[in-house]
Design a protein around this motif. Structure first.
Motif, PDB file in Angstrom:
ATOM      1  N   GLN A   4       0.896   1.070   0.131  1.00 13.19           N
ATOM      2  CA  GLN A   4       0.405   2.440   0.293  1.00 13.19           C
ATOM      3  C   GLN A   4      -0.123   2.663   1.704  1.00 13.19           C
ATOM      4  OE1 GLN A   4       0.878   4.814  -1.926  1.00 13.19           O
ATOM      5  NE2 GLN A   4       0.113   6.245  -0.390  1.00 13.19           N
ATOM      6  N   ASN A   5      -0.792   1.647   2.239  1.00 14.10           N
ATOM      7  CA  ASN A   5      -1.290   1.769   3.615  1.00 14.10           C
ATOM      8  C   ASN A   5      -0.145   1.909   4.602  1.00 14.10           C
ATOM      9  OD1 ASN A   5      -3.943   1.651   2.860  1.00 14.10           O
ATOM     10  ND2 ASN A   5      -4.192  -0.541   3.279  1.00 14.10           N
ATOM     11  N   LEU A   6       0.978   1.216   4.339  1.00 13.92           N
ATOM     12  CA  LEU A   6       2.144   1.339   5.208  1.00 13.92           C
ATOM     13  C   LEU A   6       2.670   2.765   5.222  1.00 13.92           C
ATOM     14  CD1 LEU A   6       4.338  -1.854   4.600  1.00 13.92           C
ATOM     15  CD2 LEU A   6       3.358  -1.095   6.767  1.00 13.92           C
ATOM     16  N   ALA A   7       2.723   3.387   4.068  1.00 18.64           N
ATOM     17  CA  ALA A   7       3.188   4.769   3.989  1.00 18.64           C
ATOM     18  C   ALA A   7       2.253   5.692   4.751  1.00 18.64           C
ATOM     19  CB  ALA A   7       3.293   5.199   2.525  1.00 18.64           C
ATOM     20  N   GLU A   8       0.954   5.492   4.569  1.00 20.57           N
ATOM     21  CA  GLU A   8      -0.021   6.339   5.264  1.00 20.57           C
ATOM     22  C   GLU A   8       0.043   6.117   6.773  1.00 20.57           C
ATOM     23  OE1 GLU A   8      -3.664   5.251   3.450  1.00 20.57           O
ATOM     24  OE2 GLU A   8      -3.248   6.304   1.551  1.00 20.57           O
ATOM     25  N   ALA A  12       0.860   8.854   9.619  1.00 18.87           N
ATOM     26  CA  ALA A  12      -0.104   9.057  10.705  1.00 18.87           C
ATOM     27  C   ALA A  12       0.598   8.986  12.061  1.00 18.87           C
ATOM     28  CB  ALA A  12      -1.218   8.016  10.614  1.00 18.87           C
ATOM     29  N   ALA A  13       1.568   8.084  12.172  1.00 16.57           N
ATOM     30  CA  ALA A  13       2.332   7.986  13.423  1.00 16.57           C
ATOM     31  C   ALA A  13       3.137   9.258  13.665  1.00 16.57           C
ATOM     32  CB  ALA A  13       3.259   6.771  13.370  1.00 16.57           C
ATOM     33  N   THR A  39       7.520   7.233   1.984  1.00 16.12           N
ATOM     34  CA  THR A  39       7.365   6.833   0.578  1.00 16.12           C
ATOM     35  C   THR A  39       8.542   5.988   0.088  1.00 16.12           C
ATOM     36  OG1 THR A  39       8.326   8.954  -0.125  1.00 16.12           O
ATOM     37  CG2 THR A  39       5.928   8.814  -0.002  1.00 16.12           C
ATOM     38  N   ALA A  40       9.741   6.235   0.630  1.00 21.78           N
ATOM     39  CA  ALA A  40      10.916   5.481   0.174  1.00 21.78           C
ATOM     40  C   ALA A  40      10.921   4.052   0.705  1.00 21.78           C
ATOM     41  CB  ALA A  40      12.190   6.201   0.611  1.00 21.78           C
ATOM     42  N   VAL A  76       9.534   3.277  13.055  1.00 21.41           N
ATOM     43  CA  VAL A  76       9.032   2.389  14.115  1.00 21.41           C
ATOM     44  C   VAL A  76       7.607   1.942  13.795  1.00 21.41           C
ATOM     45  CG1 VAL A  76       8.367   2.253  16.550  1.00 21.41           C
ATOM     46  CG2 VAL A  76      10.548   3.291  15.908  1.00 21.41           C
ATOM     47  N   ALA A  77       6.752   2.868  13.370  1.00 21.84           N
ATOM     48  CA  ALA A  77       5.382   2.489  13.020  1.00 21.84           C
ATOM     49  C   ALA A  77       5.369   1.478  11.880  1.00 21.84           C
ATOM     50  CB  ALA A  77       4.587   3.736  12.639  1.00 21.84           C
ATOM     51  N   MET A  78       6.217   1.694  10.874  1.00 20.61           N
ATOM     52  CA  MET A  78       6.291   0.780   9.743  1.00 20.61           C
ATOM     53  C   MET A  78       6.803  -0.591  10.177  1.00 20.61           C
ATOM     54  SD  MET A  78       8.122   1.468   6.049  1.00 20.61           S
ATOM     55  CE  MET A  78       7.255   3.014   5.835  1.00 20.61           C
TER      56      MET A  78
END
Length: 718
Positions: A4-8, A12-13, A39-40, A76-78
């Motif tokens: 969930q933090n990855l999605a957020e 944010a990026a 989310t995907a 890229v952020a993920m």
């Protein structure tokens, strides 16, 4: 970090990037796209997993959404958070340039975490320093023997580089040697990096092919010049990048070859994703030359000389094998000529074998071709493996081994094409391949070739690509046809995968108030080519006289475009720019200069001008579509596929032709409105768009223009 933090973090990026964009306008569709990607992909499992979580987000984003900002910021952020990489694959050079010079620099400036991005190119874009050094300064003696120009290749269509260093070269060989000397000197002086694209003057393809890096001629780290190799230096820089921009051809060609990151251990974005099916068919097709066979006279000599320099014996009688292969290929060529003469008197023809079944007369020579080619290939591969082993175990001999390996490699592509294509031609399966013969005289000589190609791209992509991909975004402005994703999902093999999601986000443009779609109802039926073309050309000429600024006319055939050009009066001749009369960049530059100076300008173009052309504002206030853009009915792959579907009791027109044309029409109409301030219209001279059920299906998939029709000169609402 939790999923969930990855999605957020990804969202944010995205917010950080749009906040840093000057004069940014909020776009609902762009935000929806970023949310879907976050989310995907946030919980996909990368690397070694027994049962990995996968996700592929298929997103159609209309013109003006800003899809590159949405997918770059989130992926890229993920990837940075997961300490992995992103591969962004495109179909066009123009989009690659946009990503490398505009979008990625903007993202790098906006994000707090620094990252490196790089452009991936195929080997063939880089020079082989070993080949170049052997050729440069040799006067053509040793170098020509080792890396000679392909004598079977057709001559260049136009003279190239008549002037090199201010001199006129009458002898092609002399000119080539001067070119290689110039390139070698520039490389040695550090004035050139070995990348063909960085040369101010592009060499002729045949001249470049002689010194280009090739997989078959490269011993990689066993080459004595490996440390200064332009291609591998570029690969080193690529290995340091967190974001790699490539193209669909390179991604599919590199599967399993380690030229790009493993697709099961990175995130992937396929922009311009509607090109994937065609690229897949091209990558997995086969073709072999039946007329240019002089390479077979050289092959035994090359094999024997390489074996002699290595001090090993060639156990097979390669001279006899090569002669037998040449005889079988010549027999196939004669049968081809007899078959083609029985079809037409023309020398330019494509003849397809119905149901993928070879004529009886073709089976024996093709069987012999495959057997002889396999025997020669085994000898070549064994020698190549021995050379690589010796280069590794005996470094002082690495230079000589690399040269001899390159000599073998010059022969490998032709031999492999004969071996692979003959196998495909002889194959029989429940789903047939498209198989055809081709005669071509564009080079000034009669060239004969045999071809084979699978007919269902979805199966190829599912087997070779999607089986490896863990987390991906597939996007384009034209993924739906007739209002549905079904056709695209089937063509790409995504229709049977349960980890695929789809989303269509609308363009921020108000098509109803910004544009119109006018359908001209001709008296002639568009299926009656001659009468329709006469009427359409007359109507087009009248409409062109009303063009005040910029316009684009899209044709479905060169015959049709020629008829329109021939009918132009003196006044319109000075307004119209025709595709093919000059380079694309020069034509677009001339068009822009005319419009900006207050003159009217009209571009006449074919299929390639119906996609990827960005002419905002006055540069294109009208798009004229001369006819619904159905594909050529004589394309052998489409013919074979239609034939197979009919045999299966299915309707190829409804299942394939209409949705494919719908996507093409969506692309063509997309040339009209490019910004939120544009006012433009589309004029279609094909009344079937309104009068036929299949036309109304296509209309459902187009932007919601205000639709009008013109009947006998009178414009009416629909």
């Amino acid at each position: 970090m939790t999923d969930q933090n990855l999605a957020e973090l990804s969202l944010a990026a995205f917010d950080q990037m749009v906040a840093a964009t000057p004069a940014f306008r909020s776009r609902t569709g762009q935000r929806e796209m970023a949310e879907r990607i976050a989310t995907a992909l946030h919980n996909v499992a990368l690397g070694d997993h027994a049962d990995p979580e996968k996700a592929i987000a298929v997103i159609q984003a209309g013109t003006g959404v800003g899809k590159s900002a949405a997918y770059l910021s989130t992926t890229v952020a993920m990837a940075l958070a997961r300490k992995t990489r992103v591969v962004v694959s495109t179909a066009t050079v123009a989009l690659q340039e946009q990503l490398m010079t505009k979008d990625l620099p903007a993202l790098a400036a906006a994000l707090d975490t620094p990252f490196v991005y790089a452009l991936a190119k195929g080997r063939g874009r880089y020079v082989c320093k070993l080949k170049l050094e052997r050729l440069a300064g040799s006067g053509g003696s040793e170098g020509s023997e080792l890396f000679g120009v392909d004598e079977d290749a057709p001559p260049p269509p136009t003279a190239f580089a008549k002037q090199l260093k201010g001199q006129d070269w009458q002898d092609p060989e002399e000119r080539r040697m001067a070119l290689y000397d110039t390139l070698a000197n520039a490389l040695a002086a550090g004035q050139w990096d070995g990348d063909r694209d960085s040369l101010s003057d592009q060499p002729e393809p045949r001249d470049w092919a002689t010194v280009a890096t090739e997989r078959h001629t490269c011993t990689a780290r066993h080459c004595p010049l490996f440390r200064s190799c332009s291609y591998y230096n570029a690969r080193t820089l690529l290995a340091q990048a967190q974001v790699i921009v490539a193209n669909h051809d390179l991604v599919l060609a590199s599967l399993g070859m380690k030229a790009l990151p493993d697709l099961d251990n990175c995130l992937v974005v396929f922009d311009e994703g509607h090109h994937l099916p065609a690229v897949a068919l091209d990558q997995f097709s086969g073709a072999m030359d039946l007329s240019g066979l002089r390479w077979l006279d050289k092959l035994p000599k090359t094999l024997h000389e390489v074996a002699e320099k290595m001090g090993v014996a060639v156990e097979q009688d390669v001279t006899t094998l090569a002669q037998q292969l040449k005889t079988a290929l010549l027999d196939a060529g004669r049968i081809t000529m007899d078959l083609l003469r029985g079809v037409t008197a023309s020398y330019d023809i494509v003849h397809r074998f119905p149901d993928g079944v070879l004529p009886e007369a073709f089976i024996d020579p093709m069987t012999l071709i495959h057997g002889h080619a396999r025997g020669l290939s085994e000898v070549l591969e064994a020698l190549g493996a021995e050379l690589k082993l010796r280069a590794k175990e005996d470094p002082p001999q690495a230079a000589q081994c690399s040269v001899q390996y390159a000599r073998l490699g010059q022969m490998a592509p032709k031999l492999n094409s004969v071996l692979g294509t003959s196998a495909m031609l002889l194959a029989h399966d429940t789903q047939p391949m498209a198989k055809w013969l081709k005669s071509d005289t564009s080079s000034g000589l009669v060239s004969l070739s045999a071809h084979a190609c699978p007919i269902v791209p979805g199966e190829l992509l599912r087997r070779h690509l999607w089986s490896q991909v863990r987390g991906a975004v597939v996007t384009s402005a034209s993924l739906t046809s007739c209002g549905s994703f079904d056709y695209f999902l089937g063509e790409t093999g995504l229709d049977t995968l349960d980890h695929v999601s789809t989303l269509a986000v609308d363009s921020p443009f108000d098509y109803r108030t910004q544009g119109q779609l006018l359908v001209v109802e001709t008296a002639a039926d568009p299926r009656h080519v001659e009468s329709f073309t006469r009427e359409m050309v007359a109507a087009l000429q009248a409409d062109l006289r009303l063009v005040a600024h910029g316009a684009l006319v899209l044709f479905t055939s060169r015959v049709q475009m020629k008829a329109a050009v021939d009918a132009l009066d003196t006044a319109l001749l000075g307004v119209v720019l025709v595709q093919g009369q000059m380079s694309r960049s020069r034509l677009l530059g001339s068009h822009t200069a005319r419009v900006e100076s207050g003159q009217p300008s009209v571009i006449f173009g074919m299929q390639s001008f119906g996609e990827g052309l960005d002419l905002p504002g006055q540069l294109c206030e009208t798009v004229f579509i001369t006819k619904l853009p159905f594909a050529s009915p004589s394309d052998p792959v489409e013919e074979a596929r239609s034939e197979w579907l009919k045999r299966e009791g299915r309707d190829p027109f409804s299942e394939l032709v209409v949705p494919a044309t719908g996507i093409r029409l969506l692309q063509w109409t997309g040339r009209a409105i490019r910004t939120e301030d544009d006012q433009a219209r589309v004029v279609c001279y094909d009344k079937r768009l309104l009068s036929m059920a299949f036309g109304r299906r296509m209309l459902q998939g187009l932007p919601p223009y205000a639709v009008l029709r013109r009947v006998r000169g009178q414009t009416l609402p629909v």
